[in-house]
Design an enzyme around this catalytic site. Structure first.
Site, short mmCIF file in Angstrom:
data_model
loop_
_atom_site.label_atom_id
_atom_site.label_comp_id
_atom_site.label_asym_id
_atom_site.label_seq_id
_atom_site.Cartn_x
_atom_site.Cartn_y
_atom_site.Cartn_z
N ASP A 47 0.86 -1.18 0.00
CA ASP A 47 0.00 0.00 0.00
C ASP A 47 0.90 1.24 0.00
O ASP A 47 2.12 1.13 0.23
CB ASP A 47 -0.90 -0.03 1.24
CG ASP A 47 -1.79 1.18 1.34
OD1 ASP A 47 -2.32 1.62 0.30
OD2 ASP A 47 -1.96 1.71 2.46
N ASP B 43 -1.32 -0.94 6.04
CA ASP B 43 -1.53 -0.41 7.38
C ASP B 43 -2.98 -0.17 7.73
O ASP B 43 -3.29 0.13 8.89
CB ASP B 43 -0.78 0.91 7.54
CG ASP B 43 -1.47 2.06 6.82
OD1 ASP B 43 -1.84 1.86 5.65
OD2 ASP B 43 -1.64 3.12 7.41
#
Length: 1289
Positions: free
Chosen positions: A413, A954
């Site tokens: 990400d 995350d």
């Protein structure tokens, strides 16, 4: 009683099962039925609130544990052999002796399981007996009960800072606005407060809620594990239905905050609560090495059967060649002697029992011990500890550590993973006018400058509030300002203290207004006394209103989180900015220092400890909270995302301060000091399909129904209405186009962009829409889609107000980490929801994309164009590879794909071509992707290419991707702990991937692979001595060594050294592994544990067993020693050869290695001497007699030398003639540290200077080939880029 009859119990059980499986549950209050027997209770079929996480009971522990252990085929195999040994005609050992190894293994495993289950029992007991308040009709008040006594249909009262005992539907709150704030850190790790609203119209008694007056029916969905969704409605006595959702649910395990007390109705209890349904326990995966191990175990079984078949045939041939019946073949009691054929058949099974050690029973236990030791060293690595966050790496999957050394693809990400997720307001565009906020940029430049003084603009005393902003105020010099010159240590402490609160660092909360915009806002406010509201004021009102930021009092008590109050905060940032320039130097010097950086926004990560020295205020519960000083009280902002926090603080910088938020109203203070109270009519929450959120309010001045919206530019621009296209003239006609141009520039600078709009809704349209909205909220089936449809229905014909650009800075050492991973042979993909311009800029900054790369941008609007682009690009790549002039060259191709195109290329007909193109690219950047697309990409690459994939993220939107990969890594950032809870490993910084993979991954894989290979060799070399002996004993499954010594050989003598070898061996130091990332490639693909390596070691085992048998045999040939005296040197030379073999394989000798190796020799000698001293043993005093015979020592030395000489010579020749990269790296380790580091630096410089020839591909033909226009300000980072776009509709 009939009630207790078996038939009645069965009938009740079936009714209960049907009731629990219904899609909808109709729940009523338990109060009217209080005191009645269970069969008269209305909710009796639903489970209670007691939980049980234990796996066993005291009575059935042994059978259940054995059943579970027998799921391992190896255990069944060895138990079967032990049972077979009790059959007299096939037994090879004493039956009792054969049971010892498997009993030891099963007992140790059972003790471990019993201890773990006992700890679970203690935890359950403590939780079930926690106190809570439940309403009693008999006592007319809330009475204290244990959690386990709570039932569905009860009314539970939860006080402030107490944990919710079950899933409660909120009916009443002591808050005047009937809201309750909760902290869900126990569920998803988020410490920011969430607001829950009581179900409207249910609490009809004032001022307190009377549970006995509740006569409604609660209809809710069947329990599920979705923490973000809940479907329910309350049917009143008059049949009116009031819808309720997740905004009215208090989940079990969350904590009530900032609310005196709340009362809820229990809808789910015990194991049906959302927290328990999400409690899946530890994650268990099968590693790639373990899968290979299972295949080799099957090969060992085949080899064992082949050896046993040879023994059976040899026994048959031996019996056939006997001239008569020898006296040592004793017939049975009837005088019958089995024939050669039947005897050979029995001998086949006897040989299986004799040679069973070929299948390593202790290997699985040794692997588990090795992995525990590896995890211990990983978790205690100081380099993987984050001092700022005070967190270390977490290992949740205990059995895949070796997979860390075989990763080939990393899917990452961007936001919060590569970046800090600390959003800083940088620029904005209002009504097509761009405001660059140069003053704020200078502040950030000074913060980035390491030479700046420690105390900056935030370390100042607060000034009295002013009624409005004034440009002239920037030159004033506030009186009484006191600077606090703190040391760097204190500054670091302060930042660490406040970093525990999401989105509240001074970097995020302080914004210096743009002078031009500030002047324009002041003019707009002075002229806004009429009913017409200026669009500039509307823009900042949208920033302050269109969010879900929770405003609470700073005095609210909280536990387990941290509170920080800025006691030195200036009221005017412009004053602070002027003071900052005096200390930091001229503006020219500041920009000169910034011009040295290649990537202005991210090349140098911001260091909070060098810039801020706030005075943290810690409350009694240890919580730090960022607070905004207001009069007469102090409020705290708690945002669910950093974007929302940055926008609220930006609005505050211009005087639009969010003062309070309730379910029904939002209060905003204007720069003039006037408070505007907006009535909140509805909130259209953000979702990944709409990519926007909206708030519908009644304007306090115009009394109009106004819809404020914010969202991604592509999701907002398509919803803009006709006014800008038809009713505006001249320059205003181009507002949308100019704003879009500003958004594109923001994206190229790496900023995150959002658009803000408004819409005035007529009263008639609002009433019609409100009816549809209420029906959607009260629905059960398809509620999410109905709610989304109503939101889309209202979000049309929007009026554009402006756009914002927010900066998210790169984490420390991200570029270096990505370069190292790429040099290690790992391909890095970044999957982000950001717009392509922003993602590409971040890609260059983090060196995912290089300036010399050929960047292919794929953006297609239809599948035909997408197919054509794929085919053309693939053809160009293949033509390049076939060109003989391009031998030994590396084409640096990078691919950028947007979400719409990605959906096309992942279709079955294009998937193969996309994967073929992607695997030829050095890096891939996917933009505008959804969470489902992230997981789909990971699955496609894994399954199509058969590679080892790692996913790192995350946030909650990364959970699917993390779970789809071979290894999932969660980063404990600022978006909660959902990714961490779903991951196999958890780290706090992306840079930790470098050492986790390149060092620990390499070590774990090579150690475990070499240990497993050695285990197979060890067992084969030992058991084959028995096999060679059969050629001289008529293949009768006889042994020349006592049974006990055979068992002790694997159980005690040679068990510890391989385990320590797997835990502590170090082929290359960490410094060299980090300095030369290419060494990681040795573990990729087939790696160390190859099919050829396995069989070479097995052949070496055959050879060494031959030497260990025949050299003693020839030495004692013709002597009169007995069989056990002959077996003693065989056993000794086998032991010493196996131990010395391991000493050759150990790469780094440590004190622990010496202790285990010498200790094993000592244990062998002591136990053997003691055992042979026993009068009852078969080998009485054999070793003692041998140790006084010089021939014994000569045989041991000669046998060990001859057996190990080929392996030793092979290692010498290979390391001298054709050394492997690992061998060369070990030579580096022998140098002194300074020389080694200098050599690595020179080698890396030489390699980067031209060791790899870089070539460029020609531009592939496409339906539309458009070179992306590059402005001079962005030409330094765009590099070589082609854009493949299809403009066809």
């Amino acid at each position: 009683m009939v009630w207790w009859s078996p038939l009645s119990l069965l009938r009740e059980a079936l009714r209960g099962q049907r009731a629990r499986q219904q899609d909808l549950r109709h729940l009523v209050s338990n109060l009217p039925y209080e005191g009645l027997e269970k069969r008269k209770q209305p909710n009796r079929y639903l489970p209670g609130n007691a939980i049980k996480t234990t796996k066993y009971t005291l009575l059935f522990f042994i059978p259940m544990n054995l059943y579970e252990q027998f799921h391992r085929l190896a255990n069944i195999y060895f138990v079967g052999l032990a049972i077979l040994n009790f059959v007299p005609v096939v037994n090879a050992f004493q039956p009792e002796v054969a049971l010892i190894p498997i009993c030891v293994i099963l007992s140790l495993t059972a003790l471990k399981d019993a201890w773990e289950d006992f700890r679970r029992y203690q935890s359950d007991k403590k939780l079930n007996n926690m106190p809570c308040l439940v309403y009693s009709r008999k006592d007319k008040q809330f009475m204290e009960r244990c959690w386990k006594d709570v039932r569905v249909g009860d009314f539970v009262k939860v006080l402030c800072n107490e944990i919710v005992p079950a899933d409660l539907l909120l009916l009443y709150s002591s808050d005047t606005n009937n809201v309750c704030h909760i902290e869900t850190a126990n569920l998803d790790g988020e410490i920011n407060l969430k607001e829950r609203r009581a179900v409207a119209g249910v609490c009809i008694t004032e001022p307190d809620f009377e549970p006995e007056s509740f006569n409604s029916i609660v209809v809710c969905e069947k329990p599920n594990n979705n923490l973000n969704h809940f479907k329910c409605y309350v049917e009143k006595a008059d049949k009116e239905k009031v819808g309720a959702g997740i905004e009215s649910l208090l989940p079990r395990g969350c904590t009530v905050r900032n609310t005196d007390h709340a009362v809820g109705f229990v809808v789910y209890a015990g194991h049906e609560t959302k927290s328990m349904l999400n409690n899946n326990g530890p994650r268990y995966k099968r590693s790639k090495l373990e899968r290979k191990l299972n295949v080799d175990v099957i090969f060992c079984v085949i080899l064992l059967l082949a050896m046993c078949l040879v023994g059976a045939l040899g026994h048959y041939y031996w019996r056939q060649t006997l001239p008569g019946v020898p006296p040592y073949l004793v017939p049975d009691s009837n005088g019958h002697l089995d024939g050669p054929g039947l005897s050979a058949f029995y001998m086949f099974f006897s040989m299986i029992i004799l040679l069973q050690v070929l299948i390593p029973i202790s290997l699985y236990v040794s692997i588990e011990l090795v992995k525990i030791g590896q995890i211990f060293f990983i978790m205690n690595d100081i380099d993987l500890y984050d001092e700022e966050a005070d967190s270390r790496i977490q290992c949740k999957a205990l059995n895949i550590t070796e997979d860390l050394g075989q990763i080939e693809y990393i899917f990452s990400d961007k936001t919060g993973t590569l970046t800090e997720n600390k959003m800083v307001f940088r620029r904005c565009s209002i009504m097509a006018t761009e405001y660059p906020h140069k003053e704020n940029a200078i502040r950030l430049a000074v913060i980035d400058d390491p030479d700046t003084e420690e105390e900056v603009i935030f370390n100042q005393q607060p000034q009295p509030p002013q009624p409005g902003w004034s440009v002239a105020a920037e030159d004033s010099s506030p009186k009484g300002r006191q600077h606090q010159h703190g040391s760097r240590h204190k500054s670091k402490f302060a930042v660490n203290a406040q970093s525990n609160v999401a989105f509240s660092s001074p970097l995020e909360t302080e914004v210096i207004p743009d002078r031009k915009l500030l002047r324009r806002v002041n003019i707009a406010e002075r002229s806004s006394r009429s009913q017409k509201i200026d669009p500039y004021l509307e823009f900042f009102l949208a920033l302050a209103i269109c969010n879900t930021v929770v405003v609470s009092m700073a005095t609210g008590r909280r536990r387990r989180t941290h509170e920080y109050t800025s006691s030195v905060q200036s009221s005017n940032p412009l004053d602070n900015f002027s003071n900052l320039l005096k200390r930091a130097g001229s503006v020219r010097n500041i920009f000169a220092s910034k011009a040295k950086k290649d990537r202005t926004f991210s090349d140098n990560s911001f260091k909070e400890e060098d810039s801020f020295n706030p005075s943290p205020k810690v409350n009694d519960s240890g919580v730090f909270t960022s607070c905004v000083s207001e009069q007469p009280s102090t409020v705290c902002y708690e945002a669910e995302s950093p974007d929302e926090a940055a926008l609220v603080y930006a609005a505050k910088a211009y005087g639009f301060t969010l003062l309070s938020r309730t379910p029904d109203s939002v209060t905003v203070r204007l720069p003039s000091g006037q408070n505007l109270v907006f009535e909140v009519l509805d909130t259209l929450s953000f979702d990944y399909n709409r990519k926007r959120m909206s708030v519908l309010v009644r304007h306090p001045i115009t009394k109009e129904f106004v819809l404020y919206s914010k969202g991604a530019d592509y999701a907002i621009m398509e919803l803009l209405g006709a006014p800008y296209a038809e009713h505006l003239s001249g320059k205003q006609r181009d507002i949308v186009a100019d704003t879009q141009y500003h958004l594109d520039c923001y994206g190229k600078e790496g900023l995150r962009t959002l658009c803000f709009t408004k819409k005035v809704v007529s009263a008639k349209d609002y009433e019609n829409w409100r009816v549809s909205r209420l029906k959607a909220k009260a629905a059960i089936d398809g509620r999410e889609q109905l709610i989304t449809d109503t939101a889309v229905q209202l979000e049309t014909n929007l009026t554009l107000l402006g756009a914002t650009g927010i900066e998210d800075r790169l984490q420390e050492n991200v570029p270096e980490t990505i370069v190292a991973l790429r040099e290690a042979g790992i391909k890095v993909w970044v999957l982000t929801g950001d717009k392509p311009e922003t993602a590409v800029n971040i890609g260059y900054a983090c060196r995912l994309l290089e300036d010399e790369d050929l960047v292919i941008n794929m953006s297609c609007k239809n599948k035909i164009a997408c197919t054509s682009i794929l085919d053309c690009t693939l053809e160009e790549v293949r033509r390049y590879e076939k060109d003989p002039r391009n031998v030994d060259t590396t084409p640096d191709i990078s691919l950028v794909v947007d979400g719409r195109t990605l959906a096309m290329v992942l279709s079955p007909d294009l998937q193969g071509r996309f994967v073929e193109l992607a695997k030829r690219c050095r890096s891939v950047l996917c933009c505008r992707v959804t969470p489902l697309q992230k997981s789909a990409v990971v699955k496609v690459i894994r399954e199509t290419l058969g590679v080892m994939a790692l996913a790192v993220g995350d946030g909650a939107n990364d959970v699917n991707m993390i779970q789809a990969a071979d290894i999932g890594i969660g980063i404990s950032g600022q978006e909660g702990m959902q990714a961490v809870m779903a991951s196999d490993f958890a780290i706090s910084r992306f840079k930790h991937l470098n050492k986790l993979l390149l060092v620990h991954g390499h070590w774990c894989y090579t150690r475990l692979a070499n240990m497993i290979i050695y285990f197979f060799f060890k067992n084969l070399a030992n058991v084959n001595i028995l096999f060679w002996y059969q050629f001289y004993s008529g293949f009768t499954a006889a042994t020349m060594t006592d049974y006990w010594l055979l068992i002790f050989f694997n159980l005690f003598f040679t068990s510890v050294p391989p385990i320590m070898f797997g835990i502590m061996d170090k082929d290359v130091s960490a410094e060299v592994l980090l300095g030369v990332p290419e060494l990681y490639r040795t573990g990729q693909g087939a790696g160390v544990y190859r099919f050829s390596t396995f069989w070479i070691n097995m052949l070496d085992g055959f050879y060494q067993s031959l030497i260990c048998f025949f050299i003693p045999y020839l030495a004692y040939q013709g002597s009169d020693i007995d069989v056990f005296t002959f077996g003693t040197p065989l056993n000794a030379v086998s032991f010493f050869t196996i131990i010395l073999h391991l000493s050759i394989e150990i790469k780094a000798w440590t004190f622990v290695h010496w202790i285990t190796m010498l200790g094993s020799v000592a244990v062998y000698l002591i136990i053997t001497l003691l055992f042979t001293s026993c009068v009852t043993c078969n080998s009485y005093w054999t070793l003692q007699n041998q140790m006084i015979d010089p021939v014994f020592y000569l045989v041991c030395i000669l046998t060990a030398v001859v057996a190990l000489l080929p392996r030793y010579v092979f290692h010498v020749l290979r390391n001298s003639i054709a050394p492997t990269p690992i061998v060369q790296a070990r030579h580096l380790d022998q140098l002194d540290p300074s020389t080694r580091d200098e050599w690595i630096k020179e080698w890396r410089g030489f390699r980067g200077g031209g060791a790899v020839k870089v070539s460029k591909l020609s531009t592939p033909p496409s339906p539309v080939l458009d070179t992306t226009p590059q402005s001079p300000s962005n030409s330094d980072f765009l590099g070589n880029e082609i854009t493949l776009e299809s403009m066809h509709m």
